[in-house]
Write a protein that holds these residues in place. Sequence first.
Motif, short mmCIF file in Angstrom:
data_model
loop_
_atom_site.label_atom_id
_atom_site.label_comp_id
_atom_site.label_asym_id
_atom_site.label_seq_id
_atom_site.Cartn_x
_atom_site.Cartn_y
_atom_site.Cartn_z
N VAL A 1 0.98 -1.24 -0.07
CA VAL A 1 -0.13 -0.04 0.03
C VAL A 1 0.98 1.40 -0.01
N GLY A 2 2.08 1.28 -0.01
CA GLY A 2 2.99 2.34 0.00
C GLY A 2 2.82 3.31 1.11
N SER A 3 2.57 4.42 1.08
CA SER A 3 2.97 5.45 2.24
C SER A 3 1.49 5.21 3.21
N ASP A 4 0.47 4.66 2.60
CA ASP A 4 -0.58 4.86 3.56
C ASP A 4 -0.47 3.61 4.98
N LEU A 5 0.61 2.86 4.80
CA LEU A 5 0.97 2.04 5.98
C LEU A 5 1.76 2.72 6.68
N ALA A 6 1.49 2.82 8.09
CA ALA A 6 2.30 3.65 9.02
C ALA A 6 2.87 2.64 10.12
N PHE A 7 3.85 2.95 10.78
CA PHE A 7 4.46 2.12 11.87
C PHE A 7 4.84 3.43 13.18
N SER B 1 -5.34 6.13 6.40
CA SER B 1 -6.54 6.89 5.59
C SER B 1 -7.65 6.06 6.64
N LEU B 2 -7.50 5.02 7.30
CA LEU B 2 -8.51 4.21 7.76
C LEU B 2 -8.93 4.45 9.19
N ILE B 3 -7.92 5.16 9.88
CA ILE B 3 -8.14 5.20 11.49
C ILE B 3 -8.51 6.73 11.56
#
Length: 504
Positions: free
Chosen positions: A34-40, A57-59
């Motif tokens: 998902v590229g940059s949309d996935l965050a840690f 984008s989902l939280i």
Amino acid sequence: MFKWLAWKKSTEESKPHSLTIDGLKEQIKSQLIVGSDLAFRNIKRDGQKLVLCYMNSLIDKNALDEFIIAPIQKNTHTEWTSEALVQILSIADLSAQNQLDDVVEGINVGKVYIYVEGQPYGILGNVSKTVERGIEKAETESLVYGPKIAFTESLSGNINILRQNIKDKNLCMEDFTVGTRTKAEVKLIYIKDIADEKNVNKFREKISQIEIDHVAGSTVLGQLIENNSWTVFPQLVTTELPDRVSIALMRGKVVVLMDRSPDALYGPTPFFTFFESTEDVYMRWNMGLALRFLRLQAAFLSVLLTPAYVAVLTYHYEVIPSPLLVSLGQSRANVPFPPVFEALLLEFFIELLREAGARLPTKVGQTMGIVGGIVIGQAAVDAGFTSNILIIIIALSALGSFTTPSYLMGTAIRMVRFPIILLAGFWGGIGIMIAFCFFIIHLIKLDTMGGSYLSPVYPLRWRDLGYSFFRVPTQYLSKRPLTNHPIDVQRFSPQKAKKKDVDE
């Protein structure tokens, strides 16, 4: 409290072990492209490492900060373990998880995965943010009487509306998931002591057998669970009105709601159910009866008016009265086409105007439909493409199909008109009777979730006619329709419903 499973892919053998944070990130990244949309988000304290994995984008970021990050950072006295995190996080929807497929699925629907390095499992917390519209007035099923609110794309919101309408402790809701790639939540709803268990089992079986990558909405779901996918006639009612669904539930029907879809499905639904409107219930019985008959007659005339015109002018001039025959001859004097081609051409124009009006913005669409119909109709008569009388007949046929409360049934009525017109052009009245007999046989062979499609006319159930074909006073509807095979047949006691004399 939780059943801990091994951290694994679903296709691999279960092998309990812990992961490093870097190893966890690599595994999640390998599954979520998902590229940059996935965050840690990494957090450290006293040599311990914790990571939060989520989709930006989902939280709901405020919920993430307030209910997850803040409690973790403020808790300085307790060692970070999965059991300790469950105690300090102030979120109702928490679940322990250490299977990669389930973790990825949770992140993909707006959950955050909280993992402490060295622990055998992590925690999935629901902080999802959904884009929803507010409750609005029904668009496709406009009403004069009764509640005006409509379902929305929010499944939880729709269930809230339904529970406010039906405050029955026996209202049951079963959860299903459809779609192999894009999973969508589905609710099967019924009243336990009213709905027939056979009907409920048919819906369960049909929904559980769906194997498809993506279900776009409840109408698509309805097509997947219908018994006959080749017919033009719908076998399940699609509605956006909560009160219509409530009435159906109280009659023993089974309802299906789907997440991100503003329409509900319910069944079993025989043919005459599609001509019922909730206004028939809210109006006085004699007014409701008159309007229901009007709809049925309008649908019948919508199907047969244009074919009758074609058959009479092609083969049966003798049935036309002499004064009318003269005006018909004058009207068609400049028309070079045979009646069947003339009728098909105008029907095509009407369908073109209807489709264009539906696709354009509301105000523009209404103006375009009215102006386009007048301009094209008058121009067609002046140019000699058609006669004035056929313009009237086509307009009446279109109006008749628009009186049907169900959009799907109205569209089906307009579709069956075309083959009947062709048969009328080939064989006249005999062609109309052949088409009519064919559709009657077809309707008899159809079923709706195992029940007869022409019920209660075939098989005949006199008592159920008051719920479908007729509209009778409510005090005479003490029993639920037998067509749905309800468990609790009695609605109320007829003796108590009788009006007593005021002097008694």
